[in-house]
Design a protein around this motif. Structure first.
Motif, short mmCIF file in Angstrom:
data_model
loop_
_atom_site.label_atom_id
_atom_site.label_comp_id
_atom_site.label_asym_id
_atom_site.label_seq_id
_atom_site.Cartn_x
_atom_site.Cartn_y
_atom_site.Cartn_z
N LEU A 65 0.83 -1.20 0.00
CA LEU A 65 0.00 0.00 0.00
C LEU A 65 0.87 1.26 0.00
O LEU A 65 0.64 2.19 -0.77
N LEU A 66 1.90 1.27 0.84
CA LEU A 66 2.80 2.43 0.91
C LEU A 66 3.61 2.59 -0.37
O LEU A 66 3.85 3.71 -0.83
N ILE A 67 4.02 1.47 -0.96
CA ILE A 67 4.74 1.53 -2.24
C ILE A 67 3.84 2.14 -3.31
O ILE A 67 4.25 3.02 -4.07
N GLY A 68 2.60 1.68 -3.37
CA GLY A 68 1.66 2.21 -4.35
C GLY A 68 1.30 3.66 -4.10
O GLY A 68 1.27 4.48 -5.03
N LYS A 69 1.06 4.01 -2.85
CA LYS A 69 0.66 5.38 -2.50
C LYS A 69 1.75 6.38 -2.84
O LYS A 69 1.49 7.46 -3.35
N ASN A 70 2.99 6.01 -2.56
CA ASN A 70 4.12 6.93 -2.78
C ASN A 70 4.78 6.73 -4.14
O ASN A 70 5.80 7.34 -4.42
N ASP A 71 4.21 5.86 -4.96
CA ASP A 71 4.71 5.57 -6.30
C ASP A 71 6.21 5.26 -6.30
O ASP A 71 6.95 5.75 -7.13
N LEU A 72 6.62 4.45 -5.33
CA LEU A 72 8.02 4.06 -5.25
C LEU A 72 8.33 3.09 -6.38
O LEU A 72 7.49 2.29 -6.77
N TRP A 73 9.51 3.13 -6.88
CA TRP A 73 9.98 2.30 -8.00
C TRP A 73 9.20 2.58 -9.29
O TRP A 73 9.26 1.80 -10.23
N ASP A 74 8.44 3.64 -9.32
CA ASP A 74 7.71 4.06 -10.51
C ASP A 74 6.90 2.89 -11.12
O ASP A 74 6.16 2.24 -10.42
N ARG A 75 7.09 2.62 -12.40
CA ARG A 75 6.31 1.54 -13.04
C ARG A 75 6.79 0.17 -12.62
O ARG A 75 6.05 -0.80 -12.75
N ARG A 76 7.98 0.08 -12.11
CA ARG A 76 8.51 -1.21 -11.65
C ARG A 76 7.86 -1.66 -10.36
O ARG A 76 8.07 -2.79 -9.92
N LYS A 77 7.07 -0.83 -9.74
CA LYS A 77 6.45 -1.19 -8.45
C LYS A 77 5.59 -2.43 -8.56
O LYS A 77 5.42 -3.16 -7.60
N TRP A 78 5.04 -2.71 -9.74
CA TRP A 78 4.17 -3.87 -9.91
C TRP A 78 4.94 -5.17 -9.82
O TRP A 78 4.35 -6.23 -9.59
N TRP A 79 6.26 -5.12 -9.97
CA TRP A 79 7.08 -6.31 -9.75
C TRP A 79 7.05 -6.71 -8.28
O TRP A 79 7.34 -7.85 -7.93
N ALA A 80 6.69 -5.77 -7.41
CA ALA A 80 6.63 -6.07 -5.98
C ALA A 80 5.65 -7.20 -5.69
O ALA A 80 5.87 -8.00 -4.78
N ALA A 81 4.58 -7.29 -6.47
CA ALA A 81 3.60 -8.37 -6.25
C ALA A 81 4.26 -9.73 -6.44
O ALA A 81 4.04 -10.64 -5.65
N LEU A 82 5.08 -9.84 -7.46
CA LEU A 82 5.79 -11.10 -7.69
C LEU A 82 6.82 -11.36 -6.59
O LEU A 82 6.93 -12.48 -6.08
N ILE A 83 7.53 -10.32 -6.19
CA ILE A 83 8.55 -10.47 -5.15
C ILE A 83 7.92 -10.83 -3.81
O ILE A 83 8.39 -11.75 -3.12
N PHE A 84 6.85 -10.15 -3.44
CA PHE A 84 6.17 -10.48 -2.18
C PHE A 84 5.56 -11.88 -2.24
O PHE A 84 5.55 -12.60 -1.25
N GLY A 85 5.03 -12.25 -3.39
CA GLY A 85 4.51 -13.61 -3.54
C GLY A 85 5.60 -14.64 -3.35
O GLY A 85 5.42 -15.65 -2.66
N LEU A 86 6.77 -14.38 -3.92
CA LEU A 86 7.90 -15.28 -3.77
C LEU A 86 8.37 -15.35 -2.32
O LEU A 86 8.66 -16.44 -1.81
#
Length: 142
Positions: A65-86
């Motif tokens: 939520l904080l990554i999305g809210k603050n737009d951290l890692w810009d467009r690469r932020k969606w890779w976080a879903a894969l990383i957190f899943g892993l």
């Protein structure tokens, strides 16, 4: 066209990225430490409920939520879903999966449970999506 970011803002964003990553890795490592150092067979259900079904999912959601809210890692932020899943998959595998293999003297190796990747990824994607909406002002109170 977006205005260029100044170096102070870029530095602040990088620190936020580092801090959020460190917090999640700390929570993840703490969960493994608790499993291996402070639980036995009779505590396995309690550990599973507390860490695998409450602490790690909540940490994943809030940090996403904080990554999305603050737009951290810009467009690469969606890779976080894969990383957190892993990471969620590895948390289960490094605890229960490894404990079962040790109990069987590694005579039967088991593969990680792929459903854990999906669960962790979906929790993260939900947090990223809601955080992105909040960051854009779509979910702000009136």
């Amino acid at each position: 066209m977006e205005p260029p970011e100044d170096s102070a803002d870029t530095g602040s964003r990088r620190w936020s990225e580092v801090i959020l990553s460190a917090v999640y890795l700390g929570i993840w490592a703490f969960a493994l430490l608790v499993f291996w150092c402070f639980t036995d067979g009779s505590d396995a259900m309690g550990f599973s409920l507390v860490f695998l079904w409450i602490v790690l999912p909540v940490a994943t959601f809030v940090i996403s939520l904080l990554i999305g809210k603050n737009d951290l890692w810009d467009r690469r932020k969606w890779w976080a879903a894969l990383i957190f899943g892993l990471m969620y998959l590895l948390a289960e595998y490094a605890t229960f999966g490894l404990a079962n293999m040790i109990a069987n003297s590694f005579s039967r190796l088991s593969a990680p449970e792929p459903g854990m990747l999906l669960v962790g990824g979906l929790i993260s994607a939900l947090g990223l999506g809601i955080g992105s909406l909040i960051g854009r002002g779509r979910l702000k109170g009136k």
